[in-house]
Scaffold this active site. Sequence first.
Site, PDB file in Angstrom:
ATOM      1  N   TYR A  23     -15.644 -26.287 -23.227  1.00 32.45           N
ATOM      2  CA  TYR A  23     -14.643 -26.692 -22.232  1.00 32.45           C
ATOM      3  C   TYR A  23     -15.023 -28.052 -21.623  1.00 32.45           C
ATOM      4  O   TYR A  23     -14.186 -28.957 -21.513  1.00 32.45           O
ATOM      5  CB  TYR A  23     -14.493 -25.631 -21.124  1.00 32.45           C
ATOM      6  CG  TYR A  23     -13.515 -26.101 -20.065  1.00 32.45           C
ATOM      7  CD1 TYR A  23     -12.145 -26.145 -20.336  1.00 32.45           C
ATOM      8  CD2 TYR A  23     -13.961 -26.577 -18.824  1.00 32.45           C
ATOM      9  CE1 TYR A  23     -11.242 -26.629 -19.392  1.00 32.45           C
ATOM     10  CE2 TYR A  23     -13.065 -27.058 -17.876  1.00 32.45           C
ATOM     11  CZ  TYR A  23     -11.714 -27.082 -18.177  1.00 32.45           C
ATOM     12  OH  TYR A  23     -10.822 -27.588 -17.248  1.00 32.45           O
TER      13      TYR A  23
ATOM     14  N   ARG B  42     -20.848 -27.328  -8.240  1.00 34.73           N
ATOM     15  CA  ARG B  42     -20.632 -27.657  -6.821  1.00 34.73           C
ATOM     16  C   ARG B  42     -19.353 -27.025  -6.264  1.00 34.73           C
ATOM     17  O   ARG B  42     -19.307 -26.581  -5.131  1.00 34.73           O
ATOM     18  CB  ARG B  42     -20.565 -29.181  -6.691  1.00 34.73           C
ATOM     19  CG  ARG B  42     -20.340 -29.680  -5.281  1.00 34.73           C
ATOM     20  CD  ARG B  42     -19.764 -31.078  -5.300  1.00 34.73           C
ATOM     21  NE  ARG B  42     -18.499 -31.119  -6.025  1.00 34.73           N
ATOM     22  CZ  ARG B  42     -17.866 -32.235  -6.358  1.00 34.73           C
ATOM     23  NH1 ARG B  42     -18.395 -33.397  -6.068  1.00 34.73           N
ATOM     24  NH2 ARG B  42     -16.709 -32.195  -7.014  1.00 34.73           N
TER      25      ARG B  42
ATOM     26  N   ARG C 178      -9.391 -20.019  -9.692  1.00 34.21           N
ATOM     27  CA  ARG C 178      -9.837 -20.694 -10.915  1.00 34.21           C
ATOM     28  C   ARG C 178     -11.279 -20.296 -11.177  1.00 34.21           C
ATOM     29  O   ARG C 178     -12.069 -20.188 -10.238  1.00 34.21           O
ATOM     30  CB  ARG C 178      -9.802 -22.226 -10.757  1.00 34.21           C
ATOM     31  CG  ARG C 178      -8.438 -22.788 -10.427  1.00 34.21           C
ATOM     32  CD  ARG C 178      -8.577 -24.277 -10.106  1.00 34.21           C
ATOM     33  NE  ARG C 178      -7.485 -24.745  -9.290  1.00 34.21           N
ATOM     34  CZ  ARG C 178      -6.478 -25.489  -9.734  1.00 34.21           C
ATOM     35  NH1 ARG C 178      -6.445 -25.877 -10.986  1.00 34.21           N
ATOM     36  NH2 ARG C 178      -5.523 -25.875  -8.928  1.00 34.21           N
TER      37      ARG C 178
ATOM     38  N   PHE D 199     -21.771 -48.912 -14.490  1.00 30.63           N
ATOM     39  CA  PHE D 199     -20.655 -47.985 -14.628  1.00 30.63           C
ATOM     40  C   PHE D 199     -21.133 -46.609 -15.113  1.00 30.63           C
ATOM     41  O   PHE D 199     -20.639 -45.573 -14.649  1.00 30.63           O
ATOM     42  CB  PHE D 199     -19.645 -48.591 -15.610  1.00 30.63           C
ATOM     43  CG  PHE D 199     -18.546 -47.669 -16.029  1.00 30.63           C
ATOM     44  CD1 PHE D 199     -17.545 -47.311 -15.155  1.00 30.63           C
ATOM     45  CD2 PHE D 199     -18.519 -47.145 -17.317  1.00 30.63           C
ATOM     46  CE1 PHE D 199     -16.528 -46.452 -15.539  1.00 30.63           C
ATOM     47  CE2 PHE D 199     -17.509 -46.289 -17.720  1.00 30.63           C
ATOM     48  CZ  PHE D 199     -16.511 -45.939 -16.817  1.00 30.63           C
TER      49      PHE D 199
HETATM   50  C1  D61 Z   1     -19.736 -42.984 -18.084  1.00 28.87           C
HETATM   51  C2  D61 Z   1     -19.007 -43.206 -16.934  1.00 28.87           C
HETATM   52  C3  D61 Z   1     -18.073 -42.291 -16.516  1.00 28.87           C
HETATM   53  C4  D61 Z   1     -17.879 -41.120 -17.224  1.00 28.87           C
HETATM   54  C5  D61 Z   1     -18.630 -40.887 -18.383  1.00 28.87           C
HETATM   55  C6  D61 Z   1     -19.561 -41.834 -18.799  1.00 28.87           C
HETATM   56  C7  D61 Z   1     -18.430 -39.716 -19.106  1.00 28.87           C
HETATM   57  C8  D61 Z   1     -17.506 -38.811 -18.686  1.00 28.87           C
HETATM   58  C9  D61 Z   1     -16.756 -39.016 -17.553  1.00 28.87           C
HETATM   59  C10 D61 Z   1     -16.927 -40.177 -16.814  1.00 28.87           C
HETATM   60  C11 D61 Z   1     -15.752 -37.993 -17.143  1.00 28.87           C
HETATM   61  C12 D61 Z   1     -16.248 -37.258 -15.935  1.00 28.87           C
HETATM   62  C13 D61 Z   1     -15.356 -36.188 -15.481  1.00 28.87           C
HETATM   63  C14 D61 Z   1     -15.879 -35.679 -14.141  1.00 28.87           C
HETATM   64  C15 D61 Z   1     -14.770 -35.480 -13.166  1.00 28.87           C
HETATM   65  N1  D61 Z   1     -13.959 -34.387 -13.625  1.00 28.87           N
HETATM   66  C16 D61 Z   1     -12.614 -34.406 -13.579  1.00 28.87           C
HETATM   67  O1  D61 Z   1     -12.012 -35.356 -13.167  1.00 28.87           O
HETATM   68  C17 D61 Z   1     -11.933 -33.151 -14.113  1.00 28.87           C
HETATM   69  O2  D61 Z   1     -10.951 -33.474 -15.022  1.00 28.87           O
HETATM   70  C18 D61 Z   1     -11.442 -33.838 -16.303  1.00 28.87           C
HETATM   71  C19 D61 Z   1     -10.279 -34.304 -17.159  1.00 28.87           C
HETATM   72  C20 D61 Z   1      -9.800 -35.674 -16.707  1.00 28.87           C
HETATM   73  C21 D61 Z   1     -10.858 -36.726 -16.852  1.00 28.87           C
HETATM   74  C22 D61 Z   1     -10.377 -37.963 -16.192  1.00 28.87           C
HETATM   75  C23 D61 Z   1     -11.427 -39.056 -16.139  1.00 28.87           C
HETATM   76  C24 D61 Z   1     -12.433 -38.985 -15.216  1.00 28.87           C
HETATM   77  C25 D61 Z   1     -13.327 -40.028 -15.090  1.00 28.87           C
HETATM   78  C26 D61 Z   1     -13.206 -41.151 -15.901  1.00 28.87           C
HETATM   79  C27 D61 Z   1     -12.168 -41.205 -16.849  1.00 28.87           C
HETATM   80  C28 D61 Z   1     -11.281 -40.142 -16.960  1.00 28.87           C
HETATM   81  C29 D61 Z   1     -12.008 -42.359 -17.617  1.00 28.87           C
HETATM   82  C30 D61 Z   1     -12.850 -43.417 -17.452  1.00 28.87           C
HETATM   83  C31 D61 Z   1     -13.877 -43.351 -16.516  1.00 28.87           C
HETATM   84  C32 D61 Z   1     -14.070 -42.236 -15.759  1.00 28.87           C
HETATM   85  C33 D61 Z   1     -11.336 -32.349 -12.945  1.00 28.87           C
HETATM   86  O3  D61 Z   1     -10.364 -33.025 -12.298  1.00 28.87           O
HETATM   87  C34 D61 Z   1      -9.836 -32.370 -11.173  1.00 28.87           C
HETATM   88  C35 D61 Z   1      -9.446 -33.394 -10.170  1.00 28.87           C
HETATM   89  O4  D61 Z   1     -10.287 -34.277  -9.902  1.00 28.87           O
HETATM   90  O5  D61 Z   1      -8.353 -33.319  -9.650  1.00 28.87           O
HETATM   91  C36 D61 Z   1     -10.898 -31.002 -13.451  1.00 28.87           C
HETATM   92  O6  D61 Z   1      -9.703 -30.718 -13.492  1.00 28.87           O
HETATM   93  O7  D61 Z   1     -11.792 -30.220 -13.775  1.00 28.87           O
HETATM   94 MG    MG Z   2      -8.346 -30.193 -14.816  1.00 27.98          MG
END
Ligand code: D61
Ligand code: MG
Length: 471
Positions: free
Chosen positions: A223, A270, A280, A340
């Site tokens: 997931y 967290r 959820r 970043f």
């Molecule tokens: C380097 C820098 C940033 C990074 C990385 C490597 C590797 C992975 C990520 C960022 C993604 C980290 C996700 C952690 C936060 N989680 C969420 O936002 C959940 O949704 C996940 C699906 C959407 C991802 C969107 C995303 C997030 C960060 C980014 C990115 C895209 C693109 C570029 C840079 C950073 C979470 O969201 C709920 C909410 O916040 O409303 C969920 O539904 O579980």
């Molecule tokens: Mg989500």
Amino acid sequence: MAGACCKCPVSLLTLKRSLLLLVAPRSATPPGPSSRSLTVVVGGRPGERRPPAAVSLRAARPTALRTSCSYQRLNPAALLRSPCQDSMSDSLRTCYTYLNQTSRSFAAVIEALDGDLRHAVCIFYLVLRSLDTVEDDMSIPLEKKVPMLKDFHTYLYQADWCFTQSTEKDRQVLADFPTISLEFRKLGQQYREVISDICQRMGSGMAEFLEKKVGSMKEWDLYCHYVAGLVGIGLSQLFSASQLADPEVGLDTELANSLGLFLQKTNIIRDYLEDTQQGRAFWPQEAWGQFADRLEDLAKPEKLESALSCLNLLVTDALRHVPDVLAYLLRLRNQSIFNFCAIPQVMALATLSACYNNPKLFRGVVKIRKGQAVTLMMDATSMEAVHTIITQYSEELLQKVSLTDPSRAKTLHILGVIVEKSAPLQPVLQSKSVHLSPMYLSAAMLLAALSWQYLSTTVSQAQGTADLQGP
Ligand code: D61
Ligand code: MG
């Protein structure tokens, strides 16, 4: 190499100014219920538009990664210089506004990226945030949501596709998706291919998990791969496509996946209370099933010991990804990409350390101090600094490992591996007398303490087993 968009020298200073704005108090509405950003420190993603002064639209000249420990200090004179502005279309400007409205954690580090990579990552973020808004929206019936998630990547090429019925906090990105998809179609083909591919794979993965729970630890990894590992993989491919990172960065999907898993697992751990209160469940059943009949039961005061055991098991599992994170960061050569990537990772480690063995996680929100967050964001800009920060948090974690915790041996083991990887051997002997840095000595002492604790734990466990088995 991707060219700089304008000629003004923008450096770490720009990022640090943005980061200070990021943590400055502001009168944003409280984070929405499903907010899962990395801002443990300052709350979740803001629900209201950021004041224009805080929106920093700056381009940067590609910068090589600093390799020494000489920290760049904030220069007050430079703070008075006005930031340079891109010549940007209205629609791109709107995209940056949406980025700042929807991500408090990532906006500043994305805006500080060099060259055209900045726009590509901004659009990548907004496309995936839109997809995630569909996933999170409980008001969309499953029979409608599943095809939406699976088809989402095709909306990138349908100029007028939008969705106006979302009830989510970030619904504006779906309502005004045509502005985002317009800017997507203006990106170079090398960027579009990556974004569309990741969007398709994430959409199918999300659809798969709508119909099932996170059961085994393997399913937890899967997931988290879909929703965050794929982000790490896509970002790495964008870095390589921009030529600001070596091709191997984009090719090593295992390491890139680990960056995402570490961030997502930290957020899932967290957000236990918030998520369970909303019905959820993201904690894997294989973990909580060892300690409770129902996930929600872990919040009952009489279940505290079981709850902490489960929490510590999950934190230990998340820590497994740290060695990969270090190996990944070591490959980066561009300063803006390094910041970043490194800043969210050290923030996540600080969060995990704050959560570890913490009863408050089952009663409310666990936060790291604002000052601690500012220090981390300002400092995590070189490999040496990241090593130091990681060693310090490993030490903090070590002090919290209880003698009776069932995962104790595993926790000590992974902390030992992390500390070892954070204290690379001194390559140069600076004079005739052997000189060891304080950082090296502290890591060596910590490693010795860990080895001792680890050995005592495994020996006493073996004795316990022998006692049980009899002579
Ligand atoms: C380097 C820098 C940033 C990074 C990385 C490597 C590797 C992975 C990520 C960022 C993604 C980290 C996700 C952690 C936060 N989680 C969420 O936002 C959940 O949704 C996940 C699906 C959407 C991802 C969107 C995303 C997030 C960060 C980014 C990115 C895209 C693109 C570029 C840079 C950073 C979470 O969201 C709920 C909410 O916040 O409303 C969920 O539904 O579980
Ligand atoms: Mg989500």
